[in-house]
Write a protein that holds these residues in place. Structure first.
Motif, PDB file in Angstrom:
ATOM      1  N   TYR A 176       0.705  -1.252  -0.172  1.00  0.00           N
ATOM      2  CA  TYR A 176       0.037  -0.121  -0.156  1.00  0.00           C
ATOM      3  C   TYR A 176       0.795   1.195  -0.087  1.00  0.00           C
ATOM      4  CZ  TYR A 176      -3.507   3.778   1.486  1.00  0.00           C
ATOM      5  OH  TYR A 176      -4.035   4.630   1.411  1.00  0.00           O
ATOM      6  N   GLY A 177       0.743   2.057  -1.120  1.00  0.00           N
ATOM      7  CA  GLY A 177       1.286   3.252  -1.250  1.00  0.00           C
ATOM      8  C   GLY A 177       0.701   4.730  -0.877  1.00  0.00           C
ATOM      9  N   GLY A 178      -0.563   4.545  -0.252  1.00  0.00           N
ATOM     10  CA  GLY A 178      -1.276   5.911  -0.149  1.00  0.00           C
ATOM     11  C   GLY A 178      -0.604   6.907   0.641  1.00  0.00           C
ATOM     12  N   HIS A 179       0.799   6.472   1.379  1.00  0.00           N
ATOM     13  CA  HIS A 179       1.298   7.705   2.312  1.00  0.00           C
ATOM     14  C   HIS A 179       2.870   7.996   1.449  1.00  0.00           C
ATOM     15  CE1 HIS A 179      -1.111   7.498   6.064  1.00  0.00           C
ATOM     16  NE2 HIS A 179      -1.675   6.587   5.220  1.00  0.00           N
ATOM     17  N   ARG A 180       2.871   7.312   0.535  1.00  0.00           N
ATOM     18  CA  ARG A 180       4.216   7.652  -0.388  1.00  0.00           C
ATOM     19  C   ARG A 180       3.805   7.824  -1.884  1.00  0.00           C
ATOM     20  NH1 ARG A 180       5.043   2.547  -2.631  1.00  0.00           N
ATOM     21  NH2 ARG A 180       4.449   0.541  -1.719  1.00  0.00           N
ATOM     22  N   LYS A 181       3.248   8.836  -1.947  1.00  0.00           N
ATOM     23  CA  LYS A 181       2.713   8.981  -3.486  1.00  0.00           C
ATOM     24  C   LYS A 181       3.754   9.248  -4.377  1.00  0.00           C
ATOM     25  CE  LYS A 181      -2.160  10.024  -2.743  1.00  0.00           C
ATOM     26  NZ  LYS A 181      -2.193   9.718  -1.378  1.00  0.00           N
ATOM     27  N   GLY A 182       3.830   9.252  -5.808  1.00  0.00           N
ATOM     28  CA  GLY A 182       4.514   9.113  -6.909  1.00  0.00           C
ATOM     29  C   GLY A 182       5.380   8.052  -6.961  1.00  0.00           C
ATOM     30  N   SER A 183       6.389   7.893  -7.750  1.00  0.00           N
ATOM     31  CA  SER A 183       7.010   6.849  -8.330  1.00  0.00           C
ATOM     32  C   SER A 183       7.791   6.213  -7.319  1.00  0.00           C
ATOM     33  CB  SER A 183       8.259   7.195  -9.425  1.00  0.00           C
ATOM     34  OG  SER A 183       7.195   7.900 -10.526  1.00  0.00           O
ATOM     35  N   ASN A 184       8.530   7.036  -6.300  1.00  0.00           N
ATOM     36  CA  ASN A 184       9.050   6.290  -5.077  1.00  0.00           C
ATOM     37  C   ASN A 184      10.620   6.088  -5.685  1.00  0.00           C
ATOM     38  OD1 ASN A 184       6.021   4.710  -3.940  1.00  0.00           O
ATOM     39  ND2 ASN A 184       6.987   6.707  -3.491  1.00  0.00           N
ATOM     40  N   LEU A 185      11.152   6.874  -6.088  1.00  0.00           N
ATOM     41  CA  LEU A 185      12.827   6.938  -6.564  1.00  0.00           C
ATOM     42  C   LEU A 185      13.453   6.849  -5.267  1.00  0.00           C
ATOM     43  CD1 LEU A 185      13.227   9.234  -9.702  1.00  0.00           C
ATOM     44  CD2 LEU A 185      13.241   6.672  -9.536  1.00  0.00           C
ATOM     45  N   PHE A 186      14.317   5.883  -4.968  1.00  0.00           N
ATOM     46  CA  PHE A 186      14.934   5.172  -6.014  1.00  0.00           C
ATOM     47  C   PHE A 186      14.717   3.581  -5.811  1.00  0.00           C
ATOM     48  CE2 PHE A 186      17.806   8.554  -6.252  1.00  0.00           C
ATOM     49  CZ  PHE A 186      18.046   8.874  -7.525  1.00  0.00           C
ATOM     50  N   ALA A 187      13.355   3.316  -5.279  1.00  0.00           N
ATOM     51  CA  ALA A 187      12.889   2.045  -5.061  1.00  0.00           C
ATOM     52  C   ALA A 187      12.874   1.119  -6.361  1.00  0.00           C
ATOM     53  CB  ALA A 187      11.611   1.975  -4.445  1.00  0.00           C
ATOM     54  N   GLU A 188      13.068  -0.390  -6.555  1.00  0.00           N
ATOM     55  CA  GLU A 188      12.957  -0.947  -7.364  1.00  0.00           C
ATOM     56  C   GLU A 188      13.671  -0.429  -8.677  1.00  0.00           C
ATOM     57  OE1 GLU A 188       9.652  -0.153  -6.092  1.00  0.00           O
ATOM     58  OE2 GLU A 188       9.270  -1.677  -5.056  1.00  0.00           O
ATOM     59  N   SER A 189      14.984   0.108  -8.445  1.00  0.00           N
ATOM     60  CA  SER A 189      15.720   0.549  -9.409  1.00  0.00           C
ATOM     61  C   SER A 189      17.381   0.081  -9.247  1.00  0.00           C
ATOM     62  CB  SER A 189      16.102   2.216  -9.065  1.00  0.00           C
ATOM     63  OG  SER A 189      14.660   3.056  -9.029  1.00  0.00           O
ATOM     64  N   LEU A 190      17.663   0.064 -10.549  1.00  0.00           N
ATOM     65  CA  LEU A 190      19.192  -0.212 -10.884  1.00  0.00           C
ATOM     66  C   LEU A 190      19.893   1.045 -10.807  1.00  0.00           C
ATOM     67  CD1 LEU A 190      21.112  -2.566 -11.574  1.00  0.00           C
ATOM     68  CD2 LEU A 190      20.586  -1.964 -14.083  1.00  0.00           C
ATOM     69  N   LEU A 191      20.932   1.030  -9.907  1.00  0.00           N
ATOM     70  CA  LEU A 191      21.690   2.234  -9.777  1.00  0.00           C
ATOM     71  C   LEU A 191      23.247   2.237  -9.929  1.00  0.00           C
ATOM     72  CD1 LEU A 191      21.328   5.268  -8.514  1.00  0.00           C
ATOM     73  CD2 LEU A 191      21.969   4.272  -6.409  1.00  0.00           C
ATOM     74  N   CYS A 192      23.481   3.286 -10.834  1.00  0.00           N
ATOM     75  CA  CYS A 192      25.149   3.104 -11.275  1.00  0.00           C
ATOM     76  C   CYS A 192      25.720   4.143 -10.480  1.00  0.00           C
ATOM     77  CB  CYS A 192      25.150   3.016 -12.717  1.00  0.00           C
ATOM     78  SG  CYS A 192      26.876   3.219 -13.238  1.00  0.00           S
ATOM     79  N   LEU A 193      26.745   3.888  -9.797  1.00  0.00           N
ATOM     80  CA  LEU A 193      27.706   4.842  -9.004  1.00  0.00           C
ATOM     81  C   LEU A 193      29.013   4.470  -9.374  1.00  0.00           C
ATOM     82  CD1 LEU A 193      26.309   4.351  -5.319  1.00  0.00           C
ATOM     83  CD2 LEU A 193      25.489   6.091  -7.246  1.00  0.00           C
ATOM     84  N   ARG A 194      29.837   5.884  -9.359  1.00  0.00           N
ATOM     85  CA  ARG A 194      31.265   5.615  -9.394  1.00  0.00           C
ATOM     86  C   ARG A 194      32.108   4.736  -8.431  1.00  0.00           C
ATOM     87  NH1 ARG A 194      34.059   7.668 -13.694  1.00  0.00           N
ATOM     88  NH2 ARG A 194      35.998   7.150 -12.664  1.00  0.00           N
ATOM     89  N   ALA A 195      32.886   3.806  -8.529  1.00  0.00           N
ATOM     90  CA  ALA A 195      33.234   3.100  -7.361  1.00  0.00           C
ATOM     91  C   ALA A 195      34.247   3.750  -6.617  1.00  0.00           C
ATOM     92  CB  ALA A 195      33.777   1.714  -7.930  1.00  0.00           C
ATOM     93  N   ASP A 196      35.060   4.612  -7.233  1.00  0.00           N
ATOM     94  CA  ASP A 196      36.123   5.621  -6.558  1.00  0.00           C
ATOM     95  C   ASP A 196      35.701   6.943  -5.883  1.00  0.00           C
ATOM     96  OD1 ASP A 196      35.243   6.878  -9.044  1.00  0.00           O
ATOM     97  OD2 ASP A 196      37.457   7.208  -9.708  1.00  0.00           O
ATOM     98  N   THR A 197      34.506   7.419  -6.301  1.00  0.00           N
ATOM     99  CA  THR A 197      33.780   8.485  -5.746  1.00  0.00           C
ATOM    100  C   THR A 197      32.604   8.463  -4.896  1.00  0.00           C
ATOM    101  OG1 THR A 197      33.082   9.260  -7.697  1.00  0.00           O
ATOM    102  CG2 THR A 197      35.190   9.928  -7.058  1.00  0.00           C
ATOM    103  N   GLY A 198      31.745   7.405  -5.616  1.00  0.00           N
ATOM    104  CA  GLY A 198      30.309   7.216  -5.134  1.00  0.00           C
ATOM    105  C   GLY A 198      29.419   8.064  -5.770  1.00  0.00           C
ATOM    106  N   GLU A 199      30.087   8.912  -6.895  1.00  0.00           N
ATOM    107  CA  GLU A 199      29.267   9.748  -7.519  1.00  0.00           C
ATOM    108  C   GLU A 199      28.124   9.349  -8.328  1.00  0.00           C
ATOM    109  OE1 GLU A 199      30.040  12.787 -11.492  1.00  0.00           O
ATOM    110  OE2 GLU A 199      31.506  11.558 -10.516  1.00  0.00           O
ATOM    111  N   TYR A 200      26.985   9.719  -8.529  1.00  0.00           N
ATOM    112  CA  TYR A 200      25.770   9.237  -9.154  1.00  0.00           C
ATOM    113  C   TYR A 200      26.042   9.296 -10.637  1.00  0.00           C
ATOM    114  CZ  TYR A 200      21.333   9.208 -11.599  1.00  0.00           C
ATOM    115  OH  TYR A 200      20.112   9.014 -12.651  1.00  0.00           O
ATOM    116  N   VAL A 201      25.854   8.092 -11.346  1.00  0.00           N
ATOM    117  CA  VAL A 201      26.183   7.990 -12.888  1.00  0.00           C
ATOM    118  C   VAL A 201      24.660   7.882 -13.414  1.00  0.00           C
ATOM    119  CG1 VAL A 201      27.211   7.107 -14.783  1.00  0.00           C
ATOM    120  CG2 VAL A 201      28.251   7.093 -12.630  1.00  0.00           C
ATOM    121  N   TRP A 202      23.969   6.940 -13.177  1.00  0.00           N
ATOM    122  CA  TRP A 202      22.630   6.605 -13.952  1.00  0.00           C
ATOM    123  C   TRP A 202      21.675   5.886 -13.170  1.00  0.00           C
ATOM    124  CZ3 TRP A 202      21.242   1.936 -15.387  1.00  0.00           C
ATOM    125  CH2 TRP A 202      22.269   1.176 -15.732  1.00  0.00           C
ATOM    126  N   HIS A 203      20.463   5.860 -13.332  1.00  0.00           N
ATOM    127  CA  HIS A 203      19.464   5.030 -12.816  1.00  0.00           C
ATOM    128  C   HIS A 203      18.573   4.462 -13.675  1.00  0.00           C
ATOM    129  CE1 HIS A 203      16.824   8.215 -12.083  1.00  0.00           C
ATOM    130  NE2 HIS A 203      15.733   7.276 -11.651  1.00  0.00           N
TER     131      HIS A 203
END
Length: 360
Positions: A19-46
């Motif tokens: 039930y998501g009535g208290h978390r409206k919207g897409s709810n990023l970054f749930a159920e997501s594949l996330l790419c980060l730079r291993a050396d810095t932790g910088e976000y690349v894409w999802h």
């Protein structure tokens, strides 16, 4: 304010998967594949594979890194087998899908306060590796009587296409909450072929008013009724209940799909006495495969046996009884010139590791 060097914490009420009535919207970054730079932790894409998740279809599988050739272009790719029953495949540097992923309209929710996503992502390739959405075509059909029981069992509930939302009435979800693919993930060979173990099992997600002391939402799933079977205990669906699929990630085409493991609770059920059954019914389970350079795929599938399949054809070449169910992925190593395959099985005091190797 706590003193420096200390922190305080408190038990907190939680929201829930269904039930998501208290978390409206897409709810990023749930159920997501996330790419980060291993050396810095910088976000690349999802990429989010399920918007506003209501089915517990998280990406339970570790993503698989592989090099593939699509339309003549070599690509360092990442492939994510999912509980939804799709493999989501991307250029792992840019995040671009290897093949188009389409946003398609899906059914709306009728639960008060819930706003389900209007669309969900559907990969155009590869094809699903497990049945998606409940229809009469997938119901158990060993005998006319069992099929009639299955139709009667589903009649009170909501069901239909993939992403039909949970409901107060109760929605039959296929795949169920363990998938599709689960934490076992996929195994890839150097030729760009991905091997995925899948489960074919329906679940009933029935929404009820929640206990405010336990859940930070007005509604939650009635977890006591998640399993849905015939009154005699047989599965709602026809087999196979577990499969192993080989997918060519260069073309997005399935090469083969075979049942893996067996379901003794079905095979020896009193209601099926005298009924001719398939040689392998397939097994429900979370585990995944490994593939070796010699062209063998090893997997338990969640059953009590370890199986070896020919990677090129899907033919079962060998199996061994482990003495107990296994939900683990096999591992392999070499010692003194011999290759070993090791698998965990059992639980508690009966848990053990079993190693196999050729006599020579």
């Amino acid at each position: 304010m706590p003193s420096a060097g200390f922190f305080t914490c408190r038990w907190a009420r939680q929201s829930n998967d269904f039930y998501g009535g208290h978390r409206k919207g897409s709810n990023l970054f749930a159920e997501s594949l996330l790419c980060l730079r291993a050396d810095t932790g910088e976000y690349v894409w999802h990429y989010q594979i399920v918007h506003h998740g209501l089915w517990d279809w998280d990406l339970g599988s570790p993503p698989t890194l592989m090099t593939v050739t699509v339309d003549g272009v070599a690509i360092d790719a990442v492939a994510a087998p999912s509980k939804v029953g799709f493999v989501y495949a991307f250029d792992r540097v840019t995040g671009e899908p290897l093949w188009p992923i389409e946003e398609r309209a899906v059914p709306a929710s009728d639960v008060p306060g819930e706003v389900a996503a209007a669309t969900q992502p559907f990969p155009t390739r590869p094809a699903p590796f497990t049945p998606q959405g409940l229809s009469e075509d997938v119901l158990i059909n060993f005998t006319p009587e069992l099929r009639a029981q299955a139709l009667e069992t589903i009649a009170p509930y909501r069901y239909g296409e993939l992403f039909t939302p949970p409901s107060l009435q109760g929605t039959i979800s296929l795949p169920g909450i363990i998938g599709g693919a689960n934490y076992g993930g996929g195994a890839a060979d150097p030729n760009g072929v991905l091997y995925v173990k899948s489960t074919n099992q329906a679940f009933l997600i029935k929404i009820k008013e929640s206990d405010p002391a336990l859940v930070e939402a007005d509604y939650d799933a009635d977890l006591s009724v998640l399993s849905i079977r015939l009154p005699n205990g047989l599965p709602l669906l026809k087999p196979p209940y577990g499969t192993l699929t080989a997918i060519d990630m260069n073309s997005g085409e399935h090469l083969w799909q075979v049942p893996v493991g067996d379901s003794t609770n079905v095979r020896f059920h009193a209601a099926l006495r005298g009924v001719e059954l398939p040689d392998r019914l397939g097994a429900i389970g979370h585990s995944g495969p490994i593939v070796t350079a010699s062209g063998l795929v090893f997997v338990t599938g969640g059953s009590r046996s370890l199986h070896a399949f020919d990677a090129s054809s899907g033919d079962e070449l060998w199996s061994a009884d482990l003495g107990g169910r296994s939900g683990a992925n096999p591992m392999t190593y070499a010692a003194d010139g011999r290759q070993f395959v090791v698998i965990a099985s059992g639980s508690g005091r009966n848990a053990k590791l079993t190693a196999f190797a050729r006599p020579d």
